[in-house]
Design a protein around this motif. Structure first.
Motif, short mmCIF file in Angstrom:
data_model
loop_
_atom_site.label_atom_id
_atom_site.label_comp_id
_atom_site.label_asym_id
_atom_site.label_seq_id
_atom_site.Cartn_x
_atom_site.Cartn_y
_atom_site.Cartn_z
N GLY A 58 -7.81 -3.59 -2.79
CA GLY A 58 -7.14 -3.17 -3.96
C GLY A 58 -7.93 -3.59 -5.30
N ASP A 71 0.14 2.72 -4.08
CA ASP A 71 0.90 1.80 -4.69
C ASP A 71 0.35 0.65 -5.18
OD1 ASP A 71 0.51 0.65 -2.26
OD2 ASP A 71 2.47 0.76 -1.31
N ASP A 72 1.27 -0.25 -5.90
CA ASP A 72 0.89 -1.35 -6.59
C ASP A 72 1.91 -2.49 -5.84
OD1 ASP A 72 -0.64 0.01 -8.12
OD2 ASP A 72 0.78 0.15 -9.88
N HIS A 73 1.15 -3.72 -5.89
CA HIS A 73 1.82 -5.11 -5.42
C HIS A 73 1.60 -6.20 -6.54
CE1 HIS A 73 2.35 -3.48 -1.43
NE2 HIS A 73 1.25 -2.81 -1.72
N ASP A 74 2.83 -6.74 -6.91
CA ASP A 74 2.57 -8.01 -7.96
C ASP A 74 2.52 -9.11 -6.85
OD1 ASP A 74 2.77 -6.14 -9.67
OD2 ASP A 74 4.70 -6.44 -10.28
N ARG A 108 -1.65 -8.24 -10.52
CA ARG A 108 -1.19 -7.05 -10.01
C ARG A 108 -2.50 -6.37 -9.37
NH1 ARG A 108 1.66 -2.95 -12.59
NH2 ARG A 108 3.21 -4.27 -12.45
N LEU A 136 -2.68 -1.04 -17.50
CA LEU A 136 -2.42 -0.96 -16.20
C LEU A 136 -1.99 0.55 -16.01
CD1 LEU A 136 -0.65 -4.18 -15.19
CD2 LEU A 136 -2.78 -3.71 -15.10
N ARG A 137 -1.93 1.08 -14.89
CA ARG A 137 -1.40 2.48 -14.86
C ARG A 137 0.13 2.52 -14.64
NH1 ARG A 137 -3.51 3.52 -8.28
NH2 ARG A 137 -2.15 2.14 -7.22
N GLU A 138 0.70 1.35 -14.20
CA GLU A 138 1.99 1.06 -14.53
C GLU A 138 2.33 0.00 -15.51
OE1 GLU A 138 4.50 2.92 -13.51
OE2 GLU A 138 3.48 4.19 -12.22
N GLU A 159 -3.57 -2.98 -7.55
CA GLU A 159 -3.52 -1.49 -7.75
C GLU A 159 -4.13 -1.01 -6.51
OE1 GLU A 159 -3.03 -0.95 -12.48
OE2 GLU A 159 -5.25 -0.84 -11.57
N ARG A 181 6.17 -4.20 -17.07
CA ARG A 181 6.08 -5.07 -16.03
C ARG A 181 7.58 -5.99 -16.24
NH1 ARG A 181 2.31 -10.01 -18.71
NH2 ARG A 181 3.39 -10.02 -20.60
#
Length: 254
Positions: free
Chosen positions: A199, A220-223, A214, A87-89, A216, A92
């Protein structure tokens, strides 16, 4: 990130999530109260929270601990919970254990190393006393921060909790889902909130309460947690819940 529902899906409590991060291992960094951030050669968190650390014998912290008389040093151990897919981030969750570090020697060090070898054989343990010093962190407090929130945990709460039953298999299963079952991820993605459907949907986590995705986006990202109808503890129960989720997911965004 905000909820899209007032009712949040059930999730593991903070102590269970902390035990799971500790059991997975993850990347660790030791931050002494007075000193620089360093990565241990090896760390192992026992169920009671006491942690064995290996540092190079020439490390300044080791020298400080062996000053006469022997001293304790206040320090924090940070353990990063890495996602099993790229992942880019990638982080977790984070677990911080704050307490006192002491240096062990001779029989005490050997017993500490053998106690770890019994549950987690690792060739790096052979370096103890041969270039690597054995340290022990005794925690006074723990803090976890992840998509479920940030919580303080007492050592007794950590000890009484259990890690998630799927923590050993989770990484393999999610990598397999990412690599070989885009159709399954696509079916789950159809149930995302409208604003997230454009996304890139990635598998993020799995526990006895549900599956986490996730999403993406461009900026921005959302979980997202998709809850099971009940907590599961076996692969058979897990398979049944995943089949159910293909038809009627219950989800919330964070």
């Amino acid at each position: 990130m905000t909820d899209i529902q007032t009712r949040r899906p059930p999730a593991p409590h903070a102590a269970e999530r902390a035990r799971t991060i500790a059991a997975r291992g993850g990347q660790a960094a030791l931050l002494p109260q007075a000193g620089t951030r360093t990565s241990p050669l090896l760390h192992h968190v026992h169920p009671c929270g006491t942690t064995l650390l290996l540092l190079p014998e020439e490390h300044p912290l080791v020298g400080q601990l062996w000053q006469a008389p022997r001293t304790e040093v206040t320090a924090m151990l940070e353990i990063a919970d890495q996602a099993p897919v790229a992942l880019r981030e990638p982080v977790r969750g984070l677990l911080w254990l704050t307490g006192w570090v002491t240096a062990l020697q001779d029989e005490e060090a050997r017993e500490a190393v053998l106690a770890v070898a019994d549950v987690r054989p690792d060739h790096r343990l052979l370096d103890a006393g041969h270039g690597a010093a054995v340290l022990r962190l005794t925690p006074a407090s723990l803090v976890i921060a992840d998509a479920e929130g940030t919580s303080s945990i007492r050592p007794d709460q950590f000890t009484s909790a259990q890690p998630d039953p799927f923590f050993r298999e989770e990484d393999h299963w999610l990598r397999h889902l990412e690599a070989s079952h885009h159709d399954v991820v696509g079916q789950l993605a159809r149930h995302l909130p409208e604003e997230l459907r454009g996304g890139h949907v990635r598998p993020l986590g799995l526990d006895r309460f549900g599956l986490r995705l996730r999403v993406e986006g461009e900026t921005d990202d959302h979980d997202v947690r998709i809850a099971f109808s009940r907590p599961v503890s076996t692969p058979q129960e897990l398979a049944g819940e995943l089949r159910r989720l293909m038809g009627c997911p219950f989800l919330a965004q964070r």
